[in-house]
Design a protein around this motif. Structure first.
Motif, short mmCIF file in Angstrom:
data_model
loop_
_atom_site.label_atom_id
_atom_site.label_comp_id
_atom_site.label_asym_id
_atom_site.label_seq_id
_atom_site.Cartn_x
_atom_site.Cartn_y
_atom_site.Cartn_z
N THR A 26 -0.60 -14.85 15.91
CA THR A 26 -0.73 -16.06 15.10
C THR A 26 -2.08 -16.05 14.39
O THR A 26 -3.04 -15.43 14.85
CB THR A 26 -0.63 -17.33 15.97
OG1 THR A 26 -1.63 -17.24 16.99
CG2 THR A 26 0.73 -17.47 16.60
N GLY A 27 -2.15 -16.73 13.25
CA GLY A 27 -3.42 -16.90 12.55
C GLY A 27 -3.73 -15.80 11.56
O GLY A 27 -4.85 -15.73 11.04
N ALA A 28 -2.77 -14.90 11.32
CA ALA A 28 -3.02 -13.82 10.36
C ALA A 28 -1.71 -13.41 9.70
O ALA A 28 -0.62 -13.64 10.25
CB ALA A 28 -3.62 -12.62 11.07
N ARG A 29 -1.83 -12.83 8.52
CA ARG A 29 -0.63 -12.26 7.89
C ARG A 29 -1.04 -11.04 7.09
O ARG A 29 -2.17 -10.96 6.58
CB ARG A 29 0.06 -13.35 7.08
CG ARG A 29 -0.06 -13.35 5.60
CD ARG A 29 0.48 -14.66 5.06
NE ARG A 29 -0.61 -15.37 4.41
CZ ARG A 29 -0.87 -15.27 3.10
NH1 ARG A 29 -0.10 -14.54 2.33
NH2 ARG A 29 -1.89 -15.92 2.56
N VAL A 30 -0.15 -10.05 7.04
CA VAL A 30 -0.44 -8.81 6.32
C VAL A 30 -0.12 -9.03 4.85
O VAL A 30 1.01 -9.43 4.51
CB VAL A 30 0.36 -7.62 6.90
CG1 VAL A 30 -0.04 -6.33 6.20
CG2 VAL A 30 0.15 -7.51 8.40
N VAL A 31 -1.11 -8.78 3.98
CA VAL A 31 -0.91 -9.03 2.55
C VAL A 31 -0.98 -7.74 1.72
O VAL A 31 -0.62 -7.75 0.55
CB VAL A 31 -1.95 -10.03 1.99
CG1 VAL A 31 -1.82 -11.39 2.67
CG2 VAL A 31 -3.37 -9.48 2.13
N ALA A 32 -1.51 -6.65 2.33
CA ALA A 32 -1.71 -5.43 1.55
C ALA A 32 -1.51 -4.22 2.45
O ALA A 32 -1.83 -4.27 3.64
CB ALA A 32 -3.13 -5.40 0.98
N LEU A 33 -0.97 -3.14 1.88
CA LEU A 33 -0.86 -1.90 2.65
C LEU A 33 -0.94 -0.71 1.72
O LEU A 33 -0.73 -0.83 0.51
CB LEU A 33 0.44 -1.87 3.48
CG LEU A 33 1.80 -1.96 2.76
CD1 LEU A 33 2.22 -0.63 2.15
CD2 LEU A 33 2.86 -2.40 3.76
N SER A 34 -1.27 0.43 2.32
CA SER A 34 -1.34 1.66 1.55
C SER A 34 -1.06 2.85 2.46
O SER A 34 -1.37 2.80 3.66
CB SER A 34 -2.74 1.80 0.94
OG SER A 34 -2.80 3.00 0.18
N ASP A 35 -0.48 3.89 1.88
CA ASP A 35 -0.27 5.15 2.62
C ASP A 35 -0.06 6.24 1.60
O ASP A 35 0.56 6.00 0.55
CB ASP A 35 0.96 5.02 3.54
CG ASP A 35 1.01 6.14 4.57
OD1 ASP A 35 1.10 7.32 4.17
OD2 ASP A 35 0.92 5.85 5.77
N ILE A 36 -0.56 7.45 1.89
CA ILE A 36 -0.33 8.56 0.95
C ILE A 36 1.15 8.97 0.95
O ILE A 36 1.60 9.61 0.01
CB ILE A 36 -1.24 9.78 1.26
CG1 ILE A 36 -1.12 10.17 2.73
CG2 ILE A 36 -2.69 9.50 0.87
CD1 ILE A 36 -1.80 11.48 3.07
N ASN A 37 1.88 8.59 1.98
CA ASN A 37 3.33 8.79 1.97
C ASN A 37 3.92 7.54 1.29
O ASN A 37 4.28 6.56 1.94
CB ASN A 37 3.84 8.95 3.40
CG ASN A 37 5.35 9.14 3.45
OD1 ASN A 37 6.06 8.84 2.50
ND2 ASN A 37 5.82 9.63 4.58
N LYS A 38 3.98 7.61 -0.03
CA LYS A 38 4.32 6.43 -0.82
C LYS A 38 5.73 5.93 -0.53
O LYS A 38 5.98 4.73 -0.46
CB LYS A 38 4.16 6.78 -2.32
CG LYS A 38 4.23 5.58 -3.22
CD LYS A 38 3.72 5.91 -4.60
CE LYS A 38 3.98 4.74 -5.54
NZ LYS A 38 3.47 4.97 -6.88
N GLU A 39 6.64 6.88 -0.35
CA GLU A 39 8.03 6.49 -0.13
C GLU A 39 8.15 5.61 1.12
O GLU A 39 8.75 4.55 1.10
CB GLU A 39 8.86 7.77 0.02
CG GLU A 39 10.34 7.54 -0.06
CD GLU A 39 11.11 8.82 0.23
OE1 GLU A 39 10.56 9.93 0.02
OE2 GLU A 39 12.26 8.70 0.71
N ASN A 40 7.51 6.08 2.21
CA ASN A 40 7.59 5.29 3.45
C ASN A 40 6.83 3.97 3.31
O ASN A 40 7.28 2.93 3.78
CB ASN A 40 7.05 6.10 4.63
CG ASN A 40 7.32 5.41 5.95
OD1 ASN A 40 8.46 5.00 6.20
ND2 ASN A 40 6.30 5.23 6.75
N ALA A 41 5.66 4.03 2.63
CA ALA A 41 4.87 2.80 2.45
C ALA A 41 5.68 1.76 1.67
O ALA A 41 5.64 0.57 2.00
CB ALA A 41 3.57 3.13 1.73
N LEU A 42 6.41 2.22 0.67
CA LEU A 42 7.20 1.26 -0.13
C LEU A 42 8.34 0.67 0.71
O LEU A 42 8.67 -0.51 0.59
CB LEU A 42 7.75 1.94 -1.39
CG LEU A 42 6.69 2.23 -2.46
CD1 LEU A 42 7.27 3.06 -3.60
CD2 LEU A 42 6.08 0.93 -2.99
#
Ligand code: NAD
Ligand code: ISE
Length: 334
Positions: A26-42
């Motif tokens: 509680t008290g947080a939310r994920v707003v951004a992400l990145s990975d060089i494996n773009k397919e999986n990150a998407l």
């Protein structure tokens, strides 16, 4: 106020941390992400409705991100942590903090120069109920002074990139940290013995290894670090004191009696074995950031673990017992 988190690395543990931050914490939310494996990150970005960024650097500098979780490969940790320090953002970096003592010392110096504690290292075993109980009993004096510690760190099978050095700096580093924390003292010296070679190990991987450590007060520690148990993920720790012995419990599991047999499940990896520890680690990290700043394992702990791992690797290669020598601890971390 909800903390906005950016996650770098959306592989096994990165995705698991995004799930935990979304569903459990509680008290947080994920707003951004990145990975060089773009397919999986998407894929992950779509699953959790989180914005994808092309690079970790963009995540760190995004004005939408308050704090960062680093869950990319070990050799990328130090550069991202240093960038978070530059950007003055809180960061929880998965272990190890860096892949050498030198890298970790650069982080220690940069953080101390900035004058604000921003970094926490993902040594989540410090939040495991079993290890916390061991520490409580040691500190109560009930078993007298600890004299010896016997541990096993058994992985079912290693990932394809796993190397002989990683057995110490990626896996055994958990024991290096947790035992220093449990015993409340630094190490004096270290040595590594090679067991009989497991012929099922990946080509070129020397496995299993036995890390031997001696603390400043003389406690003797042996840790079997085994990457190819094949039967499951198994973490054991027994502390022999002057007046008694204490042992880390196995996770609760049902005893099944059937067809003339009794059996119980053995977990297959860290994500199940330490699920509660990661949850507590993350909830406390979020809460602490909102209060006065992180209070978990810090850059100095990451540095000490790295010096110890580097020394053990040297000792293994030279077949010697090596002294474990730390730089003076900056007052900032005392
Ligand atoms: P993984 O290979 O499944 O995932 C790592 C991800 O990082 C991959 O998707 C990879 O593409 C990505 N990556 C690599 N370089 C990158 C970069 N420059 N920018 C963005 N993304 C990048 O590995 P994993 O098992 O998830 O481990 C990730 C990290 O977490 C490791 O450092 C590992 O030591 C740590 N870990 C900690 C625990 C624990 O118990 N605390 C458990 C597992 C892993
Ligand atoms: C992995 O990276 C972890 O950190 C796990 O906790 C550990 O048990 C495993 O050996 C590592 O590879």
């Amino acid at each position: 106020m909800e903390l906005r988190i950016g996650v770098i690395g959306t592989g096994a543990i990165g995705e698991d941390h995004i799930r935990r931050l979304t569903d459990t914490i509680t008290g947080a939310r994920v707003v951004a992400l990145s990975d060089i494996n773009k397919e999986n990150a998407l894929r992950v970005s779509k699953k959790y409705n989180v914005t994808f960024y092309e690079t970790g650097y963009e995540v760190i500098w995004s004005p939408d991100v308050d704090a960062v979780v680093i869950a990319s490969w070990d050799p990328t940790h130090a550069e991202f942590v240093l960038e978070c320090i530059k950007a003055k953002k809180y960061v929880l970096c998965e272990k190890p903090l860096g892949i050498s003592a030198e890298e970790c010392m650069t982080i220690v110096k940069a953080e101390a120069a900035g004058g604000k504690k921003l970094v926490q290292v993902g040594f989540m075993r410090r939040y495991d109920k079993g290890y916390r109980k061991l520490k409580e009993i040691i500190e109560s004096g009930e078993i007298g002074e600890p004299l010896m510690v016997h541990c096993c760190h058994r992985n079912r099978i290693p990932g394809p990139q796993h190397t002989t050095d990683m057995t110490i700096k990626n896996s055994g580093i958990h024991e290096i940290d947790i035992l220093r924390w449990l015993l409340g003292e630094d190490y004096e010296s270290g040595q590594v013995l090679m067991a009989k070679q497991n012929q099922n190990a990946l080509d070129g991987l020397k496995d299993p290894q036995i890390m031997l450590l001696k603390t400043k007060s003389g406690v003797r520690i042996d840790v079997e670090v085994n990457m190819n148990s094949h039967y499951g993920y198994d973490i054991q720790c027994e502390i022999v004191g002057e007046k008694g012995v204490i042992r880390l419990p196995d996770p609760t599991s049902i005893l099944k009696k059937k067809s003339g047999m009794g059996s119980h499940e053995i977990l297959s990896d860290w994500s199940q074995r330490f699920v509660e520890a990661y949850d507590v680690e993350f909830q406390q990290w979020i809460n602490s950031i909102k209060e006065s700043g992180p209070v978990g394992p810090n850059s100095w702990d990451g540095y000490v673990a790295a010096v110890t791992a580097d020394t053990l690797i040297k000792a293994r290669k030279l077949e010697t017992i090596e002294p474990i020598i730390l730089e003076p601890q900056p007052a900032f971390y005392c």
